[in-house]
Design a protein around this motif. Structure first.
Motif, PDB file in Angstrom:
ATOM      1  N   GLN A   1      39.077  47.510  31.163  1.00 44.72           N
ATOM      2  CA  GLN A   1      40.189  46.565  31.213  1.00 44.72           C
ATOM      3  C   GLN A   1      41.525  47.262  31.027  1.00 44.72           C
ATOM      4  OE1 GLN A   1      40.271  43.958  27.828  1.00 44.72           O
ATOM      5  NE2 GLN A   1      39.282  45.457  26.544  1.00 44.72           N
ATOM      6  N   CYS A   2      42.580  46.500  31.156  1.00 49.13           N
ATOM      7  CA  CYS A   2      43.941  46.928  30.839  1.00 49.13           C
ATOM      8  C   CYS A   2      44.483  48.027  31.746  1.00 49.13           C
ATOM      9  CB  CYS A   2      44.058  47.386  29.384  1.00 49.13           C
ATOM     10  SG  CYS A   2      43.707  46.109  28.206  1.00 49.13           S
ATOM     11  N   ALA A   3      44.375  47.834  33.054  1.00 45.81           N
ATOM     12  CA  ALA A   3      45.030  48.783  33.950  1.00 45.81           C
ATOM     13  C   ALA A   3      46.518  48.761  33.661  1.00 45.81           C
ATOM     14  CB  ALA A   3      44.754  48.413  35.400  1.00 45.81           C
ATOM     15  N   GLY A   4      47.108  49.917  33.570  1.00 43.13           N
ATOM     16  CA  GLY A   4      48.528  50.008  33.267  1.00 43.13           C
ATOM     17  C   GLY A   4      49.401  49.578  34.433  1.00 43.13           C
ATOM     18  N   PRO A   5      50.659  49.293  34.157  1.00 39.77           N
ATOM     19  CA  PRO A   5      51.585  48.832  35.189  1.00 39.77           C
ATOM     20  C   PRO A   5      52.139  49.999  36.012  1.00 39.77           C
ATOM     21  CG  PRO A   5      52.718  48.894  33.102  1.00 39.77           C
ATOM     22  CD  PRO A   5      51.276  49.281  32.837  1.00 39.77           C
ATOM     23  N   THR A   6      51.242  50.743  36.618  1.00 41.98           N
ATOM     24  CA  THR A   6      51.631  51.887  37.438  1.00 41.98           C
ATOM     25  C   THR A   6      51.072  51.695  38.839  1.00 41.98           C
ATOM     26  OG1 THR A   6      49.653  53.162  36.893  1.00 41.98           O
ATOM     27  CG2 THR A   6      51.520  53.397  35.397  1.00 41.98           C
ATOM     28  N   PRO A   7      51.641  52.384  39.831  1.00 41.17           N
ATOM     29  CA  PRO A   7      51.126  52.240  41.197  1.00 41.17           C
ATOM     30  C   PRO A   7      49.805  52.972  41.433  1.00 41.17           C
ATOM     31  CG  PRO A   7      52.951  53.798  41.143  1.00 41.17           C
ATOM     32  CD  PRO A   7      52.846  53.203  39.769  1.00 41.17           C
ATOM     33  N   GLU A   8      49.386  53.794  40.481  1.00 46.17           N
ATOM     34  CA  GLU A   8      48.148  54.547  40.687  1.00 46.17           C
ATOM     35  C   GLU A   8      46.906  53.693  40.437  1.00 46.17           C
ATOM     36  OE1 GLU A   8      47.542  57.729  37.699  1.00 46.17           O
ATOM     37  OE2 GLU A   8      49.140  56.753  36.607  1.00 46.17           O
ATOM     38  N   ALA A   9      45.800  54.123  41.016  1.00 44.31           N
ATOM     39  CA  ALA A   9      44.519  53.417  40.824  1.00 44.31           C
ATOM     40  C   ALA A   9      44.010  53.618  39.408  1.00 44.31           C
ATOM     41  CB  ALA A   9      43.500  53.939  41.821  1.00 44.31           C
ATOM     42  N   TRP A  10      43.371  52.580  38.880  1.00 43.93           N
ATOM     43  CA  TRP A  10      42.789  52.632  37.537  1.00 43.93           C
ATOM     44  C   TRP A  10      41.300  52.337  37.638  1.00 43.93           C
ATOM     45  CZ3 TRP A  10      44.958  52.724  32.380  1.00 43.93           C
ATOM     46  CH2 TRP A  10      46.291  53.128  32.358  1.00 43.93           C
ATOM     47  N   GLY A  11      40.517  52.920  36.729  1.00 44.08           N
ATOM     48  CA  GLY A  11      39.083  52.668  36.686  1.00 44.08           C
ATOM     49  C   GLY A  11      38.802  51.201  36.455  1.00 44.08           C
ATOM     50  N   GLY A  12      37.770  50.703  37.110  1.00 41.31           N
ATOM     51  CA  GLY A  12      37.406  49.307  36.960  1.00 41.31           C
ATOM     52  C   GLY A  12      37.793  48.479  38.165  1.00 41.31           C
ATOM     53  N   ARG A  13      38.853  48.835  38.821  1.00 43.18           N
ATOM     54  CA  ARG A  13      39.291  48.072  39.988  1.00 43.18           C
ATOM     55  C   ARG A  13      38.327  48.229  41.154  1.00 43.18           C
ATOM     56  NH1 ARG A  13      45.758  49.160  40.179  1.00 43.18           N
ATOM     57  NH2 ARG A  13      46.276  47.887  38.386  1.00 43.18           N
ATOM     58  N   GLU A  14      37.750  49.409  41.299  1.00 44.77           N
ATOM     59  CA  GLU A  14      36.885  49.669  42.435  1.00 44.77           C
ATOM     60  C   GLU A  14      35.440  49.313  42.184  1.00 44.77           C
ATOM     61  OE1 GLU A  14      38.295  51.967  40.523  1.00 44.77           O
ATOM     62  OE2 GLU A  14      36.789  53.406  39.993  1.00 44.77           O
ATOM     63  N   ARG A  15      35.124  48.884  40.972  1.00 40.16           N
ATOM     64  CA  ARG A  15      33.724  48.620  40.639  1.00 40.16           C
ATOM     65  C   ARG A  15      33.373  47.188  40.872  1.00 40.16           C
ATOM     66  NH1 ARG A  15      32.690  52.283  35.292  1.00 40.16           N
ATOM     67  NH2 ARG A  15      33.244  54.179  36.285  1.00 40.16           N
TER      68      ARG A  15
END
Length: 60
Positions: A46-60
């Motif tokens: 959880q808690c993807a940061g407010p950045t334009p980069e990809a974060w773990g969890g989004r693709e799963r």
């Protein structure tokens, strides 16, 4: 019964650097599930940061 352990996500670039956080998290969640007698457990990132980069969890 299923159990889900919740943990802070990491940016994809950190995960690509083989940072031990995610592997340690998965190992700890397996130990916690086993100690509780739960055979079916998982981790929710959880808690993807407010950045334009990809974060773990989004693709799963």
């Amino acid at each position: 019964m299923k159990v889900v352990f919740s943990a802070h996500s990491l940016p994809a670039r950190i995960r690509a650097m083989n940072d031990p956080y995610e592997a340690d998290l998965l190992a700890t969640s397996r130990l916690g599930a086993a100690a509780a007698g739960v055979a079916d457990g998982g981790v929710g990132l959880q808690c993807a940061g407010p950045t334009p980069e990809a974060w773990g969890g989004r693709e799963r």
